[in-house]
Design a protein around this motif. Structure first.
Motif, PDB file in Angstrom:
ATOM      1  N   ILE A 119      49.791  29.383  52.993  1.00  0.00           N
ATOM      2  CA  ILE A 119      49.002  29.304  51.756  1.00  0.00           C
ATOM      3  C   ILE A 119      47.832  28.341  51.933  1.00  0.00           C
ATOM      4  O   ILE A 119      46.689  28.653  51.575  1.00  0.00           O
ATOM      5  N   SER A 120      48.099  27.172  52.513  1.00  0.00           N
ATOM      6  CA  SER A 120      47.040  26.161  52.662  1.00  0.00           C
ATOM      7  C   SER A 120      45.928  26.633  53.587  1.00  0.00           C
ATOM      8  O   SER A 120      44.784  26.204  53.445  1.00  0.00           O
ATOM      9  N   LEU A 121      46.250  27.521  54.527  1.00  0.00           N
ATOM     10  CA  LEU A 121      45.233  28.061  55.427  1.00  0.00           C
ATOM     11  C   LEU A 121      44.499  29.265  54.820  1.00  0.00           C
ATOM     12  O   LEU A 121      43.629  29.839  55.452  1.00  0.00           O
ATOM     13  N   HIS A 151      54.644  29.539  44.391  1.00  0.00           N
ATOM     14  CA  HIS A 151      53.333  29.085  44.848  1.00  0.00           C
ATOM     15  C   HIS A 151      52.545  30.181  45.554  1.00  0.00           C
ATOM     16  O   HIS A 151      51.362  30.001  45.834  1.00  0.00           O
ATOM     17  N   SER A 203      54.119  27.126  52.836  1.00  0.00           N
ATOM     18  CA  SER A 203      53.102  26.159  52.419  1.00  0.00           C
ATOM     19  C   SER A 203      51.910  26.169  53.372  1.00  0.00           C
ATOM     20  O   SER A 203      50.748  26.146  52.943  1.00  0.00           O
ATOM     21  N   LYS A 204      52.182  26.230  54.666  1.00  0.00           N
ATOM     22  CA  LYS A 204      51.109  26.221  55.662  1.00  0.00           C
ATOM     23  C   LYS A 204      50.256  27.485  55.561  1.00  0.00           C
ATOM     24  O   LYS A 204      49.026  27.415  55.576  1.00  0.00           O
ATOM     25  N   GLY A 218      52.536  17.736  57.592  1.00  0.00           N
ATOM     26  CA  GLY A 218      51.890  18.161  56.349  1.00  0.00           C
ATOM     27  C   GLY A 218      52.818  18.444  55.184  1.00  0.00           C
ATOM     28  O   GLY A 218      52.367  18.687  54.078  1.00  0.00           O
ATOM     29  N   TRP A 229      58.031  24.982  54.700  1.00  0.00           N
ATOM     30  CA  TRP A 229      56.882  24.519  55.470  1.00  0.00           C
ATOM     31  C   TRP A 229      56.003  25.702  55.847  1.00  0.00           C
ATOM     32  O   TRP A 229      54.781  25.645  55.709  1.00  0.00           O
ATOM     33  N   TRP A 268      55.743  20.321  52.727  1.00  0.00           N
ATOM     34  CA  TRP A 268      55.951  21.681  52.228  1.00  0.00           C
ATOM     35  C   TRP A 268      55.832  21.740  50.712  1.00  0.00           C
ATOM     36  O   TRP A 268      56.509  22.493  50.035  1.00  0.00           O
ATOM     37  N   SER A 269      54.900  20.981  50.164  1.00  0.00           N
ATOM     38  CA  SER A 269      54.791  20.872  48.707  1.00  0.00           C
ATOM     39  C   SER A 269      54.420  22.180  48.017  1.00  0.00           C
ATOM     40  O   SER A 269      54.668  22.335  46.828  1.00  0.00           O
ATOM     41  N   PHE A 270      53.837  23.116  48.738  1.00  0.00           N
ATOM     42  CA  PHE A 270      53.501  24.410  48.135  1.00  0.00           C
ATOM     43  C   PHE A 270      54.301  25.530  48.796  1.00  0.00           C
ATOM     44  O   PHE A 270      53.798  26.627  48.989  1.00  0.00           O
TER      45      PHE A 270
END
Length: 168
Positions: free
Chosen positions: A90-92, A142, A87-88, A133, A84, A135-137
């Motif tokens: 990276i997404s940010l 990733h 992933s978070k 959200g 998680w 943790w797909s990434f």
């Protein structure tokens, strides 16, 4: 893009470095005499665990300040926390680096490698992470950046995951 500009000037203030471990069949307490040499030999014989298990984190205080309001009350050490968090970040759009091939993290055998999955803290984390959200990434593969050691001169090399050499 801001992180890359800072990195080019030697000042990446917000970063997260993660990596996966190498599993060793040796258990804790099996060392004698020159333990440093034994650890080095174990690392040479060890096997990679899995890319969705980040086993170490190095993050800047600046990144923690930027991301902490987004972090739910996950339990460190339970499953899904590592995925998680990666992933978070990276997404940010933060500077997240996979250092699996430049930092050796040796994990000594202590029994069932997936025993923690059945523990209450892991079930709690899985539900909480999914509700925040997912943790797909969240795998090391990733990470937008990765490092490795140049086999010719030992220099640390940073690459953008899409094949662009950034620093050597």
């Amino acid at each position: 893009q801001q992180a890359l500009r800072e990195l080019k000037h030697g000042n990446a203030s917000q970063f997260l470095v993660v990596g996966e471990r190498l599993n060793s069949g040796a258990g804790v307490g099996q060392f004698t005499g020159q333990w440093q040499e034994q650890v080095y030999k174990m690392a040479q014989l060890a096997q990679s665990f899995q890319e969705n298990a980040e086993d170490y984190f190095v993050l800047s205080r600046s990144l923690w300040r930027a991301i902490r309001d987004h972090v739910p009350d996950l339990i460190v050490g339970g499953v899904a926390f590592d995925n998680w968090f990666v992933s978070k970040a990276i997404s940010l759009g933060h500077f997240v680096v996979d250092s699996t091939h430049s930092i050796t993290a040796l994990h000594l055998d202590h029994g069932d490698h997936k025993g923690s999955h059945a523990k209450p803290k892991s079930r709690y984390n899985t539900k909480l992470a999914a509700s925040h959200g997912g943790w797909s990434f969240g795998h090391v593969s990733h990470c937008p950046w990765f490092t490795y050691r140049n086999p010719l001169n030992g220099a640390l090399v940073l690459w953008k995951r899409r094949g662009k050499l950034v620093h050597s």
